[in-house]
Design a protein around this motif. Structure first.
Motif, PDB file in Angstrom:
ATOM      1  N   PRO A 164      21.000  47.169  51.692  1.00  0.00           N
ATOM      2  CA  PRO A 164      20.549  46.105  52.394  1.00  0.00           C
ATOM      3  C   PRO A 164      21.369  44.923  52.488  1.00  0.00           C
ATOM      4  O   PRO A 164      21.792  44.274  53.424  1.00  0.00           O
ATOM      5  CB  PRO A 164      19.122  45.887  52.219  1.00  0.00           C
ATOM      6  N   ILE A 165      21.799  44.463  50.959  1.00  0.00           N
ATOM      7  CA  ILE A 165      22.587  43.464  50.796  1.00  0.00           C
ATOM      8  C   ILE A 165      24.140  43.522  51.399  1.00  0.00           C
ATOM      9  O   ILE A 165      24.690  42.603  52.114  1.00  0.00           O
ATOM     10  CB  ILE A 165      22.611  43.054  49.620  1.00  0.00           C
ATOM     11  N   LYS A 166      24.482  44.938  51.229  1.00  0.00           N
ATOM     12  CA  LYS A 166      25.769  45.044  51.810  1.00  0.00           C
ATOM     13  C   LYS A 166      25.837  45.219  53.465  1.00  0.00           C
ATOM     14  O   LYS A 166      26.848  44.742  53.961  1.00  0.00           O
ATOM     15  CB  LYS A 166      26.129  46.724  51.399  1.00  0.00           C
ATOM     16  N   GLU A 167      24.618  45.678  54.006  1.00  0.00           N
ATOM     17  CA  GLU A 167      24.577  45.672  55.417  1.00  0.00           C
ATOM     18  C   GLU A 167      24.694  44.165  55.860  1.00  0.00           C
ATOM     19  O   GLU A 167      25.022  44.013  56.939  1.00  0.00           O
ATOM     20  CB  GLU A 167      23.341  46.339  55.710  1.00  0.00           C
ATOM     21  N   ASP A 176      32.612  44.983  44.329  1.00  0.00           N
ATOM     22  CA  ASP A 176      32.417  43.597  43.889  1.00  0.00           C
ATOM     23  C   ASP A 176      30.996  43.532  44.101  1.00  0.00           C
ATOM     24  O   ASP A 176      30.394  42.856  43.083  1.00  0.00           O
ATOM     25  CB  ASP A 176      33.010  42.869  45.102  1.00  0.00           C
ATOM     26  N   LEU A 177      30.216  44.001  44.806  1.00  0.00           N
ATOM     27  CA  LEU A 177      28.584  43.926  44.989  1.00  0.00           C
ATOM     28  C   LEU A 177      28.125  44.635  43.825  1.00  0.00           C
ATOM     29  O   LEU A 177      27.248  43.916  42.955  1.00  0.00           O
ATOM     30  CB  LEU A 177      28.206  44.720  46.506  1.00  0.00           C
ATOM     31  N   TRP A 178      28.209  45.641  43.211  1.00  0.00           N
ATOM     32  CA  TRP A 178      27.742  46.449  42.179  1.00  0.00           C
ATOM     33  C   TRP A 178      27.860  45.613  40.952  1.00  0.00           C
ATOM     34  O   TRP A 178      27.205  45.291  39.930  1.00  0.00           O
ATOM     35  CB  TRP A 178      28.276  47.757  42.161  1.00  0.00           C
ATOM     36  N   THR A 179      29.283  45.060  40.651  1.00  0.00           N
ATOM     37  CA  THR A 179      29.686  44.306  39.546  1.00  0.00           C
ATOM     38  C   THR A 179      28.911  43.054  39.543  1.00  0.00           C
ATOM     39  O   THR A 179      28.408  42.542  38.411  1.00  0.00           O
ATOM     40  CB  THR A 179      31.049  44.110  39.262  1.00  0.00           C
ATOM     41  N   LEU A 180      28.911  42.392  40.631  1.00  0.00           N
ATOM     42  CA  LEU A 180      28.157  41.065  40.814  1.00  0.00           C
ATOM     43  C   LEU A 180      26.644  41.117  40.596  1.00  0.00           C
ATOM     44  O   LEU A 180      26.030  40.347  39.835  1.00  0.00           O
ATOM     45  CB  LEU A 180      28.215  40.474  42.161  1.00  0.00           C
ATOM     46  N   ALA A 181      25.944  42.031  40.862  1.00  0.00           N
ATOM     47  CA  ALA A 181      24.472  42.609  40.841  1.00  0.00           C
ATOM     48  C   ALA A 181      24.277  42.748  39.361  1.00  0.00           C
ATOM     49  O   ALA A 181      23.382  42.147  38.627  1.00  0.00           O
ATOM     50  CB  ALA A 181      24.350  43.975  41.432  1.00  0.00           C
ATOM     51  N   GLY A 182      25.471  43.203  38.319  1.00  0.00           N
ATOM     52  CA  GLY A 182      25.204  43.486  37.068  1.00  0.00           C
ATOM     53  C   GLY A 182      25.209  42.026  36.503  1.00  0.00           C
ATOM     54  O   GLY A 182      24.569  41.726  35.584  1.00  0.00           O
ATOM     55  N   ALA A 183      26.293  41.281  36.843  1.00  0.00           N
ATOM     56  CA  ALA A 183      26.267  39.943  36.345  1.00  0.00           C
ATOM     57  C   ALA A 183      25.087  39.012  36.397  1.00  0.00           C
ATOM     58  O   ALA A 183      24.486  38.402  35.700  1.00  0.00           O
ATOM     59  CB  ALA A 183      27.530  39.160  36.684  1.00  0.00           C
ATOM     60  N   VAL A 184      24.758  39.353  37.907  1.00  0.00           N
ATOM     61  CA  VAL A 184      23.419  38.306  38.077  1.00  0.00           C
ATOM     62  C   VAL A 184      22.169  38.838  37.309  1.00  0.00           C
ATOM     63  O   VAL A 184      21.418  37.997  36.917  1.00  0.00           O
ATOM     64  CB  VAL A 184      23.214  38.545  39.893  1.00  0.00           C
TER      65      VAL A 184
END
Length: 356
Positions: A164-167, A176-184
């Protein structure tokens, strides 16, 4: 409603404790905003914050402070169509909101954080420096055969959570989304700020999926661990630091074959994992599953053979002892190694400076 309030209160407490620890133990540490797995399984838990309500940009601190994002966003003629720093902060906030949702409280131990860390870890940990293949760039875990290997079992949950965030923000790449999610997720669970910068692109299919066998097998020992991590370019100290992510999450028998959490607080990032390795007595668990170890005191915690190898191996053990005694040193070393992990094999633009 009350469940949500309890979750927010708990997160606020973790945030305040973490801030006090940071200020007390690392007076030179500054923030510009100040609010800012195996071939067939074994990583079923994770190879798993905003500092105050105004901390939307905490994890992007380094990228913003050093100008990484500014250069990245202004490096193409079509600057008006490129996302701005504020746009990445919106994605970051969406991830944080997902983690604090009531839906998250019903998952595992009450957080999506560990599985988001595991997603970032597994999509990045497939890198091979000798061939410059694998890694987070490409987000090839969307496709078989990578999506189907045993080490990635259960990560479809994390990918679906982020859809849903990608959408909502279709301009951000999956990688970028997956790696940022891990950092967050690390930061949201009380961990250190993770240096992160954008620039990954997605592959259109699975033609470039890395082969199976590049992720750690929890059933093996010290030499296997070195083979896996040396292939990515890490040294012994970085191996132990990254292993500290086992403070988070738990293994699931239906995914990895192993079962149970590593620590008593599996949704709080801390050095408890190292303390338990040294302070507890670990015995082989008597059950029908693969070899794993349980603590003698409560018999509610577990360690994998790869975990025990860190205290049995004479070169790994000194770092376990170091991080058990000095949580700030662990936080610092983990943050650096995890940021490196997320960037392995990523062809950032030449004009984009490397993270300090």
């Amino acid at each position: 409603m009350f469940a949500s309030l309890r979750l927010l209160s708990r997160r606020a407490l973790v945030s305040q404790v973490s801030r006090v620890q940071s200020l007390a133990q690392a007076p030179l540490r500054q923030f510009s905003t100040e609010a800012a797995a195996p071939k067939s399984g074994g990583g079923g838990g994770t190879w798993a914050f905003l500092f105050g309500a105004a901390g939307i940009g905490g994890g992007l601190y380094y990228a913003k402070e050093k100008g990484y994002l500014d250069e990245f966003l202004s490096s193409t003629p079509a600057a008006t169509t490129q996302p701005k720093v504020q746009d990445y902060e919106k994605v970051r906030k969406a991830i944080a909101d997902l983690m604090s949702s009531e839906k998250a409280e019903d998952y595992d131990d009450g957080s999506f954080g560990p599985i988001l860390v595991r997603l970032a870890w597994h999509c990045s940990g497939s890198y091979d420096k000798a061939t410059n293949t694998g890694g987070s760039n490409g987000a090839t875990m969307r496709f078989p055969p990578e999506s189907d290997i045993g080490a990635n079992k259960g990560l479809d949950v994390a990918r679906k959570l982020l859809e849903p965030i990608k959408e909502q923000y279709p301009w951000i790449s999956y990688s970028d989304l997956w790696t940022l999610a891990g950092a967050v997720a690390i930061e949201e669970m009380g961990g250190p700020p993770i240096k992160w910068r954008p620039g990954r692109t997605d592959q259109p299919d699975g033609k470039n999926c890395p082969p199976d066998g590049r992720l750690p097998d929890g059933a093996k020992g010290a030499q296997h661990i070195r083979d896996i991590f040396y292939r990515m370019g890490f040294n012994d100290q970085e191996i132990v630091a990254l292993s500290g992510a086992h403070a988070l999450g738990r293994c699931h028998a239906d995914r990895s074959g192993f079962e149970g959490p590593w620590t008593h607080s599996p949704i709080t990032f801390s050095n408890e994992y190292f303390k338990l390795l040294l302070d507890e007595k670990w015995n082989k668990k008597k059950w029908k599953g693969p070899v794993q170890y349980e603590d003698k005191t409560s018999k509610s915690l577990m360690m994998l053979p790869t975990d025990m190898a860190l205290v049995w191996d004479k070169k790994f053990r000194p770092y376990v002892e170091l991080y058990a005694k000095d949580d700030q040193k662990f936080f610092d070393d983990f943050a650096k190694a995890f940021s490196t992990l997320l960037e392995l094999g990523v062809p950032f633009k030449e004009e984009l400076p490397k993270a300090a």
